[in-house]
Design an enzyme around this catalytic site. Structure first.
Site, short mmCIF file in Angstrom:
data_model
loop_
_atom_site.label_atom_id
_atom_site.label_comp_id
_atom_site.label_asym_id
_atom_site.label_seq_id
_atom_site.Cartn_x
_atom_site.Cartn_y
_atom_site.Cartn_z
N VAL A 224 41.18 0.08 40.38
CA VAL A 224 41.39 -1.21 39.68
C VAL A 224 40.31 -1.29 38.48
O VAL A 224 40.65 -2.06 37.32
CB VAL A 224 40.82 -2.47 40.71
CG1 VAL A 224 41.10 -3.80 39.76
CG2 VAL A 224 41.82 -2.70 41.68
N ASP A 225 38.98 -0.70 38.54
CA ASP A 225 38.19 -0.40 37.55
C ASP A 225 38.91 0.39 36.38
O ASP A 225 38.70 -0.01 35.33
CB ASP A 225 37.10 0.45 37.93
CG ASP A 225 36.12 -0.63 38.64
OD1 ASP A 225 35.92 -1.95 38.21
OD2 ASP A 225 35.18 -0.07 39.24
N VAL A 226 39.67 1.46 36.65
CA VAL A 226 40.22 2.13 35.68
C VAL A 226 41.36 1.42 34.88
O VAL A 226 41.42 1.45 33.70
CB VAL A 226 40.97 3.59 36.25
CG1 VAL A 226 41.75 4.34 35.20
CG2 VAL A 226 39.84 4.29 36.81
#
Length: 361
Positions: A165-167
């Protein structure tokens, strides 16, 4: 010449989502100044593993940047940060909402004195009702529904093997910044770009999310199967598992031919994809024993020429070896440090690799 040459980015991002976005911009030629607390970005200490004493987590998202140490709790630090921002085209930050305002560095603080500024704010749950919630990838995978469809069987949700999700949020941030720069080039006007992990996850779950919004279907864990395509899953062979990703009837006919069960391609239970999905257990009960008569390599060699997507489950070493064998050049070296290459290929302004991840300050 680089695509973003001359662009200056003041990067107040930490950990993963925002630093990934600014590294993408840096790879495309932007000058990125990473602003760090005197303790440094948290990921400098997130090891093992390490390379030459530096945490590889930090190394993964901070090349092509310089580092400057500013203590924003002090008037001197805030003054230096403001000077940096006023000379920049883009600001990226992922503090909790309100933190940059406390430093006098919010978009509202800067928009009148720097009307062309593109200001990107990355949060966990937005700047409204979720402003006080901590934005950690694992937390968002849980509350955002990704873990509810990921796992080996119902009742056993698991996270993805990377902070996905961060990426994805970093990628969306970079797209938003580039769109805002395009608008600024046409009008001279900067703007505020906001992305949050929860909204990005809901969008990135694509067919699963739209199955809910448009048809009211709440999906669950299906292991390695696909909710809408069959056969599309992990299967056992004589030595190790492979994946089959049969996306259409022609590919299914090729699979049946290779397995010496051509009649299955016209069987009413399996002739069309929707039929195969409805009868997937029966289908795999018939295909499984056939697949176990050959090795993973045998089926890869037999099915690939027929246009049937099939491949082994590689570890990362095998994945990099495959990419290298295919001529994709997945690794770049900076001062003797091997890093993952930028995946964007551009014919006139390719990514460049100028600086290794910087030491603190």
């Amino acid at each position: 010449m680089s695509a973003l040459g001359g662009l200056v980015v003041a990067d107040f991002g930490r950990v993963l989502a925002a630093p990934y976005a600014t590294m993408l911009l840096a790879d495309l030629g932007a000058e990125v100044v990473k602003v760090e607390h005197p303790r440094g970005d948290e990921t400098r200490a997130w090891g093992p593993p390490h390379a030459d004493g530096v945490a590889t987590y930090f190394l993964s998202v901070n090349r092509n940047k310089t580092s400057t140490v500013l203590d924003l709790s002090t008037a001197e630090g805030r003054s230096a940060a403001r000077e940096l921002v006023l000379g920049a085209d883009v600001v990226v930050e992922n503090f909790r909402p309100g933190t940059m305002a406390g430093f006098g560095l919010s978009y509202e603080d800067l928009r009148t004195v720097h009307p062309g500024l593109v200001y990107c704010s990355v949060t966990g749950f937005g700047s409204g009702g979720g402003r006080h919630l901590p934005g950690y990838d694992l937390l968002v995978q849980a509350v955002g529904g990704l873990m509810s469809v990921t796992g080996s069987r119902p009742g056993e949700p698991v996270k993805t093997g990377v902070a996905l999700v961060d990426v994805l949020t970093g990628m969306h941030a970079a797209v938003g910044i580039l769109a805002a720069l395009r608008h600024r080039d046409a009008t001279g006007e900067g703007q505020l770009v906001e992305v949050d992990l929860l909204s990005v996850l809901l969008s990135s779950m694509v067919n699963q999310s739209t199955g809910y919004t448009a048809a009211g279907v709440v999906p669950g864990i299906m292991g390695n199967r696909h909710p809408s395509i069959a056969p599309y899953e992990l299967v056992e062979t004589a030595d190790r598992p492979v994946v089959l990703a049969v996306g259409n009837d022609r590919q299914f006919a090729g699979l049946c031919s290779a397995l010496d069960v051509p009649d299955l391609a016209t069987d009413p239970r399996f002739a069309a994809n929707a039929d195969r999905v409805a009868h997937v257990d029966e289908l795999m009960a018939l295909l499984g024993p056939r697949l176990r008569t050959g090795t993973a390599r045998h089926w890869f060699d037999a099915l690939t020429p027929l246009g049937v997507p099939c491949g082994p489950v590689n570890d990362l070493a095998g994945a990099f070896e495959l990419a290298g064998d295919l001529g994709l050049e997945p690794v770049v070296s900076l001062d003797g440090l091997d890093l993952v290459a930028n995946p964007i290929r551009m014919s006139r302004t390719p990514a460049t690799y100028r600086l290794p991840p910087p030491p603190l300050g």
